[in-house]
Every structure is written in C-alpha cells, then in structure tokens.
Design an enzyme around this catalytic site. Structure first.
Site, PDB file in Angstrom:
ATOM      1  N   ASP A   1      52.900  19.754  35.695  1.00  0.00           N
ATOM      2  CA  ASP A   1      51.948  19.776  36.817  1.00  0.00           C
ATOM      3  C   ASP A   1      52.022  18.517  37.660  1.00  0.00           C
ATOM      4  O   ASP A   1      52.042  17.400  37.122  1.00  0.00           O
ATOM      5  CB  ASP A   1      50.512  19.838  36.257  1.00  0.00           C
ATOM      6  CG  ASP A   1      49.971  21.248  36.202  1.00  0.00           C
ATOM      7  OD1 ASP A   1      50.534  22.143  36.850  1.00  0.00           O
ATOM      8  OD2 ASP A   1      48.954  21.441  35.503  1.00  0.00           O
TER       9      ASP A   1
ATOM     10  N   GLU B   1      49.185  23.170  43.002  1.00  0.00           N
ATOM     11  CA  GLU B   1      48.083  24.112  43.237  1.00  0.00           C
ATOM     12  C   GLU B   1      47.853  24.359  44.724  1.00  0.00           C
ATOM     13  O   GLU B   1      47.970  23.430  45.536  1.00  0.00           O
ATOM     14  CB  GLU B   1      46.799  23.564  42.611  1.00  0.00           C
ATOM     15  CG  GLU B   1      46.872  23.430  41.104  1.00  0.00           C
ATOM     16  CD  GLU B   1      45.557  23.012  40.466  1.00  0.00           C
ATOM     17  OE1 GLU B   1      44.524  22.940  41.162  1.00  0.00           O
ATOM     18  OE2 GLU B   1      45.572  22.748  39.241  1.00  0.00           O
TER      19      GLU B   1
ATOM     20  N   GLU C   1      45.333  32.450  38.456  1.00  0.00           N
ATOM     21  CA  GLU C   1      44.239  32.116  37.536  1.00  0.00           C
ATOM     22  C   GLU C   1      42.926  32.736  38.007  1.00  0.00           C
ATOM     23  O   GLU C   1      42.512  32.554  39.162  1.00  0.00           O
ATOM     24  CB  GLU C   1      44.101  30.584  37.441  1.00  0.00           C
ATOM     25  CG  GLU C   1      42.981  30.163  36.498  1.00  0.00           C
ATOM     26  CD  GLU C   1      43.056  28.710  36.055  1.00  0.00           C
ATOM     27  OE1 GLU C   1      44.014  27.999  36.411  1.00  0.00           O
ATOM     28  OE2 GLU C   1      42.141  28.278  35.329  1.00  0.00           O
TER      29      GLU C   1
HETATM   30  O1  KIV Z   1      46.737  22.496  33.724  1.00  0.00           O
HETATM   31  C1  KIV Z   1      46.844  23.597  33.170  1.00  0.00           C
HETATM   32  O2  KIV Z   1      46.763  23.733  31.956  1.00  0.00           O
HETATM   33  C2  KIV Z   1      47.053  24.777  34.011  1.00  0.00           C
HETATM   34  C3  KIV Z   1      46.845  26.103  33.369  1.00  0.00           C
HETATM   35  C4  KIV Z   1      45.383  26.379  33.314  1.00  0.00           C
HETATM   36  C5  KIV Z   1      47.574  27.181  34.063  1.00  0.00           C
HETATM   37  O3  KIV Z   1      47.328  24.647  35.164  1.00  0.00           O
END
Ligand code: KIV
Length: 258
Positions: free
Chosen positions: A81, A111, A176
């Site tokens: 991420d 995101e 989500e």
């Molecule tokens: O940060 C995370 O764990 C996520 C999941 C909820 C998809 O983005």
C-alpha cells in the site's frame, strides 16, 4: 506467482486468495497454506500499531514491513500500500512507489480515483492495484465505516471510476464494502482483476485482514469478516481453510455481503 498468472486465473474463473501480511513469519505461513497474493496493507496502522485508523502510517514503515514480507515469501505475489499522503501528486506517488518496489513489492496499491498517478506509475513500469468503494484513508471524508455505492449515483461513480482506472493502466482493483451486485457487474464488465472485501462472492478474488480472519484484532470484527481460527487447531490450518473457502466459493456468503 506473476501478474500474468493472476490474470489467467481470472480468465479461468479460478478464485484468488489474498490476505494482508506484515512480517516474514506470517508470510511463510500464508505461502505454505496456499495464499496467492500477500497485501502489505496500511491496515498495519490499526492491527500492529494500535491506531484508530490508517492515516498515521508512513512510507518508511510500509517499506520496512514490505521487506519483511518479501523475506518470508518466495512464491506469493506481493502488493504494498501507498500510505496516506504518499500519493498526493502523481510525481510523489511515483517516488513512493519506487521505494516500495525497491523494498521488494511486485505491485503497489493506491486508494481512490487517482488515474493520473496510476498512468505515471504504469508508464514507469510499476504495476498498480486500485482501491474503490470504502477507502480507509478517506474514513473521515466518508463519515465512518459505511457501505459505498448503495444508491444509483454512488454506484455509477464507482463503476465510472473503475473504467477510468483501467484505462489509466491499473491491473487489479480492490473493491471494499460495496453491494455485491455492483461488484459482480464490475468484475464481469472490466478487465482488471477484482479482489473483494465486503463486496460479495462474484469478485475474482477475496482479501481479508489477517488479524480479522484469525480473530485476534481487539476491535469490533466487521460483518464481512469470518474468524477462521474457530474450529482450527493451528494458524496454518486456519489460513489453509480460508484459502479453501475462497477457492471453492464457500466464502464469502450472503451473510458477509451487502
Ligand atoms: O490496508 C489494508 O489492509 C487494505 C485491505 C483492507 C484491502 O487495504
């Protein structure tokens, strides 16, 4: 596991099992249990750091945890991420994504509809996973942990954003907390690999936060999660049961969907 293998799984209709993961020991356990994709999620702000949301996680922390996961997994495809603020401009997103790729990530996730950033990353050879619906980094803007796309305008916006992100080059899309019917339509009409979390059974794969599926997160468990430790005699068995349930279509059920 390569991106081409995951795309082939979508084409074959074979479900993709994804879990969040933050360290080497769990990465090895997940890999041995048959997980296809490990997501180094910024959910670590909540699961590991005890924060109330993901907003305080830094890029340096994401790179640190990505390195640990990479050290423990030899086969899994690894997505990391981009934390809050690290993708504020396309140029910043590129520099941040490079830091995660240097740490060993195969793909980065961001995101919202940041199509310009996606385009720049893809032009620079970095595969991108987008994330629509409930996006945790916007929890305050969205007014809390709420299902998105319930009304016609909201559903149309999510669908149109998905089209824009695919056109920008994103190869994967986390959906989500959106209605199962909307996730099904996106999964059928769009070429990106869809990974659902609270998005019904029709996505190409499913992801859960590791601590939710092991029942060890001290906070309230979301409705879309299931505790796979119930009835399992080890963590490895619980994760293997999760993989089996995703692959067979036994998880998620209507009870985990909206
Ligand atoms: O940060 C995370 O764990 C996520 C999941 C909820 C998809 O983005």
């Amino acid at each position: 596991m390569k991106l081409a293998d995951l795309l082939a799984m979508k084409t074959r209709g074979e479900k993709i099992a994804v879990l969040t993961c933050y360290d080497a020991s769990f990465a090895t356990l997940c890999e041995n249990a048959g997980v296809d994709v490990l997501l180094v999620g910024d959910s670590l702000g909540m699961t590991l750091q005890g924060a109330k949301d993901t907003l305080g996680v830094t890029l340096a922390e994401m790179a640190y945890h990505t390195r640990m996961v990479v050290a423990g997994a030899k086969q899994c495809y690894i997505v990391a991420d981009l934390p809050y603020g690290s993708d504020a401009t396309p140029e910043r997103a590129l520099a941040s994504a490079r830091a995660l790729v240097d740490a060993g990530a195969h793909m980065v996730k961001l995101e919202g509809n940041k199509a310009d950033a996606v385009r720049l990353l893809v032009e620079n050879g970095i595969p991108v996973c987008a994330h629509l619906g409930f996006t945790p980094q916007s929890v305050h803007e969205l007014g809390g942990y709420k299902v998105q796309g319930r009304d016609a305008a909201g559903a149309r916006k999510i669908f149109d954003d998905a089209v824009a992100l695919e056109q920008a080059g994103a190869a994967m899309l986390v959906l989500e907390m959106i209605p199962a019917t909307l996730a099904a339509r996106i999964s059928h009409e769009i070429g990106m690999i869809t990974i659902g979390i609270g998005a019904g059974p029709s996505c190409n794969g499913q992801v859960l936060v590791l601590h939710d599926m092991l029942g060890i997160y001290p906070g309230k468990s979301p409705r879309f999660a299931r505790n796979f430790m119930a009835g399992a005699d080890s963590i490895q068995t619980a994760i293997a049961n999760y993989v089996r349930a995703v692959k067979s279509g036994a998880f998620p059920t209507a009870a985990h969907s909206f």
